[in-house]
Design an enzyme around this catalytic site. Sequence first.
Site, PDB file in Angstrom:
ATOM      1  N   SER A 125       0.635  -1.105   0.252  1.00 25.46           N
ATOM      2  CA  SER A 125      -0.137   0.047  -0.005  1.00 25.46           C
ATOM      3  C   SER A 125       0.732   0.927  -0.019  1.00 25.46           C
ATOM      4  O   SER A 125       1.719   0.631   0.648  1.00 25.46           O
ATOM      5  CB  SER A 125      -0.714  -0.158   1.131  1.00 25.46           C
ATOM      6  OG  SER A 125      -1.576   1.088   1.624  1.00 25.46           O
ATOM      7  N   TYR A 150      -2.073  -1.442  10.743  1.00 26.30           N
ATOM      8  CA  TYR A 150      -2.292  -2.291   9.169  1.00 26.30           C
ATOM      9  C   TYR A 150      -0.980  -1.024   9.128  1.00 26.30           C
ATOM     10  O   TYR A 150      -0.433  -2.091   8.096  1.00 26.30           O
ATOM     11  CB  TYR A 150      -3.828  -1.602   8.858  1.00 26.30           C
ATOM     12  CG  TYR A 150      -3.926  -1.443   7.299  1.00 26.30           C
ATOM     13  CD1 TYR A 150      -3.705  -2.990   7.106  1.00 26.30           C
ATOM     14  CD2 TYR A 150      -3.666  -0.389   6.622  1.00 26.30           C
ATOM     15  CE1 TYR A 150      -4.013  -3.265   5.750  1.00 26.30           C
ATOM     16  CE2 TYR A 150      -3.406  -0.146   5.520  1.00 26.30           C
ATOM     17  CZ  TYR A 150      -3.552  -1.716   4.758  1.00 26.30           C
ATOM     18  OH  TYR A 150      -3.825  -2.146   3.843  1.00 26.30           O
ATOM     19  N   LYS A 154       2.085  -3.730   6.520  1.00 24.03           N
ATOM     20  CA  LYS A 154       2.282  -3.673   5.185  1.00 24.03           C
ATOM     21  C   LYS A 154       4.095  -3.164   5.014  1.00 24.03           C
ATOM     22  O   LYS A 154       4.689  -3.799   4.092  1.00 24.03           O
ATOM     23  CB  LYS A 154       1.598  -2.772   4.926  1.00 24.03           C
ATOM     24  CG  LYS A 154       0.509  -3.123   4.354  1.00 24.03           C
ATOM     25  CD  LYS A 154      -0.235  -4.232   3.107  1.00 24.03           C
ATOM     26  CE  LYS A 154      -1.343  -4.444   3.473  1.00 24.03           C
ATOM     27  NZ  LYS A 154      -1.736  -5.885   3.031  1.00 24.03           N
TER      28      LYS A 154
HETATM   29  P1  NAD Z   1     -10.917  -7.514   1.253  1.00 23.60           P
HETATM   30  O1  NAD Z   1     -11.741  -7.085   2.853  1.00 23.60           O
HETATM   31  O2  NAD Z   1     -12.021  -6.697   0.775  1.00 23.60           O
HETATM   32  O3  NAD Z   1     -10.522  -8.757   1.297  1.00 23.60           O
HETATM   33  C1  NAD Z   1      -9.285  -9.476   1.990  1.00 23.60           C
HETATM   34  C2  NAD Z   1      -9.852 -10.925   2.184  1.00 23.60           C
HETATM   35  O4  NAD Z   1      -8.816 -11.509   2.557  1.00 23.60           O
HETATM   36  C3  NAD Z   1     -11.088 -10.774   2.622  1.00 23.60           C
HETATM   37  O5  NAD Z   1     -11.625 -11.631   1.363  1.00 23.60           O
HETATM   38  C4  NAD Z   1     -11.192 -11.573   3.772  1.00 23.60           C
HETATM   39  O6  NAD Z   1     -12.259 -12.572   4.617  1.00 23.60           O
HETATM   40  C5  NAD Z   1     -10.391 -12.408   3.158  1.00 23.60           C
HETATM   41  N1  NAD Z   1      -9.103 -12.590   4.683  1.00 23.60           N
HETATM   42  C6  NAD Z   1      -8.317 -11.818   5.829  1.00 23.60           C
HETATM   43  N2  NAD Z   1      -7.747 -13.009   6.451  1.00 23.60           N
HETATM   44  C7  NAD Z   1      -7.609 -13.896   5.476  1.00 23.60           C
HETATM   45  C8  NAD Z   1      -6.385 -15.029   6.066  1.00 23.60           C
HETATM   46  N3  NAD Z   1      -6.227 -15.069   7.418  1.00 23.60           N
HETATM   47  N4  NAD Z   1      -6.981 -15.822   5.213  1.00 23.60           N
HETATM   48  C9  NAD Z   1      -8.102 -16.303   4.130  1.00 23.60           C
HETATM   49  N5  NAD Z   1      -8.100 -14.894   4.470  1.00 23.60           N
HETATM   50  C10 NAD Z   1      -8.423 -13.992   4.808  1.00 23.60           C
HETATM   51  O7  NAD Z   1      -9.567  -6.219   1.136  1.00 23.60           O
HETATM   52  P2  NAD Z   1      -9.132  -6.099  -0.077  1.00 23.60           P
HETATM   53  O8  NAD Z   1      -9.933  -4.475  -0.121  1.00 23.60           O
HETATM   54  O9  NAD Z   1      -9.380  -6.287  -1.326  1.00 23.60           O
HETATM   55  O10 NAD Z   1      -8.123  -6.045   0.074  1.00 23.60           O
HETATM   56  C11 NAD Z   1      -7.072  -6.754   0.043  1.00 23.60           C
HETATM   57  C12 NAD Z   1      -5.622  -6.541   0.291  1.00 23.60           C
HETATM   58  O11 NAD Z   1      -5.088  -5.058  -0.341  1.00 23.60           O
HETATM   59  C13 NAD Z   1      -5.517  -6.060   1.770  1.00 23.60           C
HETATM   60  O12 NAD Z   1      -4.172  -7.077   1.971  1.00 23.60           O
HETATM   61  C14 NAD Z   1      -5.252  -5.281   1.722  1.00 23.60           C
HETATM   62  O13 NAD Z   1      -4.761  -4.807   2.905  1.00 23.60           O
HETATM   63  C15 NAD Z   1      -4.678  -4.693   0.533  1.00 23.60           C
HETATM   64  N6  NAD Z   1      -4.431  -3.122   0.247  1.00 23.60           N
HETATM   65  C16 NAD Z   1      -5.966  -2.933  -0.076  1.00 23.60           C
HETATM   66  C17 NAD Z   1      -6.195  -1.474  -0.229  1.00 23.60           C
HETATM   67  C18 NAD Z   1      -8.310  -0.962   0.101  1.00 23.60           C
HETATM   68  O14 NAD Z   1      -8.026   0.287   0.280  1.00 23.60           O
HETATM   69  N7  NAD Z   1      -8.801  -1.934  -0.102  1.00 23.60           N
HETATM   70  C19 NAD Z   1      -5.409  -0.774  -0.290  1.00 23.60           C
HETATM   71  C20 NAD Z   1      -4.327  -0.862   0.218  1.00 23.60           C
HETATM   72  C21 NAD Z   1      -3.793  -2.404   0.042  1.00 23.60           C
END
Ligand code: NAD
Length: 340
Positions: A125, A150, A154
């Site tokens: 991120s 959080y 990362k």
């Molecule tokens: P999200 O919460 O919609 O998706 C994450 C998925 O991972 C969920 O379906 C959740 O059930 C699953 N999950 C969490 N912990 C788990 C585990 N231990 N085992 C198996 N499944 C697990 O989030 P997102 O927005 O799709 O983000 C995806 C990734 O991208 C994350 O790592 C997040 O930190 C990163 N990210 C997101 C953003 C954003 O703004 N959405 C920005 C930068 C980075």
Amino acid sequence: MATVLVTGGNGYIGSHTVISLSENGYDVIIADNLINSKMEVQNRLEKITGKRFKFYKADCCDEAAMRRIFEENSIDSVIHFAGLKAVGESVKIPLDYYQNNIVSMITVARLMKEFDVRKLVFSSSATVYGMSEDVPFTEESPLGVCTNPYGWTKWMLEQVLKDFAKANPEMKICLLRYFNPVGAHESGLIGEDPRGIPNNLFPYISKVAGGTLDCLTVFGDDYDTPDGTCLRDYIHVVDLADGHVKAIDYLDKTDDCVSVFNIGTGKGTSVKEAVAAFEKACGHEIKHVFGPRRPGDIAVCYASTDKAYRLLGFKARYNIDDMCTSCWKWQSMNPEGLSD
Ligand code: NAD
Ligand code: UDP
């Protein structure tokens, strides 16, 4: 057909990436523990792609459950989305965030080594750049001091993966630093589906536009920006998904053990501009008031996109109006989100 294991593939970014992978000829296996997503996503993915993906309800921290997936499938690469992502929550329950985000990645990395799976794309991120406002952020910009657990997960996992690759030079690891993913698939069948009251701007605006929430509070209008509100680099989730396919393709070509890319549009949009664009998309006013700054927010954040363009051939196709239109379609078709 190369097989990609998509951890967290039932979530917001993961589900859109599953579609892009499938459209680009990859076979997909999904592992998700459903902690932040609903099983209905799999039905929606089937409607969109005509395919039922192999799905494991598994926690990535559970080595035995994850080993089964590696044993039962011939996996070519992994995209690791699984993780907890709510900034405010991470301040309240930091140990859960460190435990889940760090242990899940380490468990998957160990299994990749054991099963000789060499290609990994990791969801990082822009938060790793910390409080600096030296924009645009390039991949060479110094990593900063994060303002919440959080962000630190990362930051730490980038270091963990760099060390892992150094010790295992056969690995090919891509760290993708996302800016602000928003929007939804054009079908309106999948999109961001946060539990409870949203913290992020777009899900919040969507709920105000849809009438579930009354009024948006804009956090601060006294920043040193053209209209006084913060600038962010919003990127359409479908573009971001495409960036993952390009990253996987790139890992086949590169000799580098670790590659780092920003994934953004390179353009800053203010909160006021985002509200105006959403009003245009939904056709009515979004009620909003101006409130104090939110602690930890920086005034401006946007990406340098040169490296991703040069090496991945990645360039965002969608603009802020497309992001709002798709977001509104998703919100209108699913006002209560998806059912469990
Ligand atoms: P999200 O919460 O919609 O998706 C994450 C998925 O991972 C969920 O379906 C959740 O059930 C699953 N999950 C969490 N912990 C788990 C585990 N231990 N085992 C198996 N499944 C697990 O989030 P997102 O927005 O799709 O983000 C995806 C990734 O991208 C994350 O790592 C997040 O930190 C990163 N990210 C997101 C953003 C954003 O703004 N959405 C920005 C930068 C980075
Ligand atoms: N924001 C806002 N009101 C909200 C939520 C967010 O004004 O209810 C602003 C926030 O201050 C930031 C921008 O919208 O300037 C994007 O916030 P978000 O939480 O979506 O992403 P961030 O960049 O903080 O990760």
